[in-house]
Enzyme design. Structure first.
Site, short mmCIF file in Angstrom:
data_model
loop_
_atom_site.label_atom_id
_atom_site.label_comp_id
_atom_site.label_asym_id
_atom_site.label_seq_id
_atom_site.Cartn_x
_atom_site.Cartn_y
_atom_site.Cartn_z
N CYS A 14 0.83 -1.21 0.00
CA CYS A 14 0.00 0.00 0.00
C CYS A 14 0.87 1.26 0.00
CB CYS A 14 -0.93 -0.02 1.21
SG CYS A 14 -2.12 1.33 1.22
N CYS A 15 1.91 1.27 0.86
CA CYS A 15 2.80 2.44 0.90
C CYS A 15 3.51 2.62 -0.44
CB CYS A 15 3.82 2.31 2.03
SG CYS A 15 3.19 2.68 3.67
N CYS A 57 -1.14 8.79 7.02
CA CYS A 57 -2.48 8.46 6.58
C CYS A 57 -3.38 8.21 7.79
CB CYS A 57 -2.45 7.23 5.69
SG CYS A 57 -1.59 7.48 4.13
N CYS A 100 -3.58 4.77 9.54
CA CYS A 100 -2.28 4.24 9.98
C CYS A 100 -1.60 5.13 11.01
CB CYS A 100 -1.37 4.03 8.78
SG CYS A 100 -2.05 2.89 7.56
N CYS A 158 7.85 4.34 5.78
CA CYS A 158 7.02 3.83 4.68
C CYS A 158 7.83 3.61 3.42
CB CYS A 158 5.91 4.81 4.39
SG CYS A 158 6.50 6.48 4.11
S1 SF4 Z 1 0.41 4.86 5.56
FE1 SF4 Z 1 -1.23 3.27 5.49
S2 SF4 Z 1 -2.84 4.03 4.08
FE2 SF4 Z 1 -0.97 5.31 3.81
S3 SF4 Z 1 0.05 4.41 2.12
FE3 SF4 Z 1 0.98 3.45 3.92
S4 SF4 Z 1 -0.25 1.62 4.40
FE4 SF4 Z 1 -1.38 2.85 2.86
#
Ligand code: SF4
Length: 248
Positions: free
Chosen positions: A126-127, A209, A212, A238
């Protein structure tokens, strides 16, 4: 854009520059950024306290300073609010980089919307889709990126140099606040009435985010509210700031 080899600082010059900058103000470092890189430098901002303080300094040094952010589409409402406040306060454009919608669609179809709660591998995916890939596109237009990293944010950040050669992007990463404390940053923001994210007043020293990030207790590690469900205390990054070695 990549810095041509002929324009790169030697390892000795970079070491000497960092020694000098340890005694300099952030504004002096930013004046060097302006002189050396001009419009080929961007500030990469997540609009945390360090970032808004840094942009205030950068804008005073260079009213044409470029301000860039990554909109992951999962940011807290309060972050979008402060982006708009900064835009208005400094009458500046904010260059916004977003994820590839097709990549997000494929990821969500395969792993679900809240995949990050289902293990670190999913979180890293996701990151990558929402942050790292847009960062790559942002840095493609830059010979230098300016960040609000500070050493006392701990973990990998304790090694932050003021000027780093970013091998992965063939450009320079400049961290004018590397040797500042959180209290210095907060004092600067207060004294200069810089707009800031109100989540900082609600126990969030570090804001990413929405799903998170959570508030931390006084005395807890400032980044412990990021991906709090993961057990590895040394993995609170991240990927945005894991690509640059400390020196050339
Ligand atoms: S912080 Fe969480 S929602 Fe944002 S990109 Fe990374 S995993 Fe995805």
């Amino acid at each position: 854009m990549a810095v041509a080899e002929s324009e790169q600082l030697s390892a000795e010059d970079l070491t000497a520059l960092n020694s000098r900058f340890e005694q300099s103000t952030p504004e002096e470092v930013l004046a060097w950024v302006k002189e050396r890189f001009g419009a080929k430098a961007i500030q990469m901002s997540s609009f945390g306290l360090e970032d808004v303080a840094l942009f205030d300094m950068y804008w005073r040094v260079d009213p044409k300073a470029r301000l860039t952010t990554l909109d992951t589409w999962r940011l807290p409402t309060e972050t979008y609010t402060v982006i708009d406040q900064i835009r208005l306060r400094y009458k500046t454009d904010v260059e916004v980089y977003q994820p590839d919608p097709d990549a997000v669609g494929r990821m969500v179809a395969e792993h679900g919307f809240n995949l990050f709660y289902k293990g670190k591998d999913n979180r890293v995916i996701c990151c990558h889709v929402r942050k790292v890939d847009p960062l790559e596109r942002a840095l493609a237009s830059a010979d230098a990126w300016v960040t609000g990293l500070r050493r006392d944010q701990g973990m990998e950040r304790s090694k932050t140099a003021i000027v780093e050669w970013d091998q992965a992007h063939s450009n320079y990463k400049v961290n004018p606040l590397a040797n500042w404390s959180f209290d210095q940053v907060r004092q600067y923001v207060e004294e200069n009435s810089v707009p800031y994210n109100v989540l900082h007043d609600q126990g969030y020293p570090s804001i990413g985010c929405a799903p998170c990030t959570r508030a931390v207790e006084p005395g807890e590690d400032p980044r412990s509210g990021r991906w709090w469900w993961e057990s590895d205390p040394d993995a609170k990054e991240c990927g945005l700031h894991l690509v640059a070695p400390a020196t050339r």
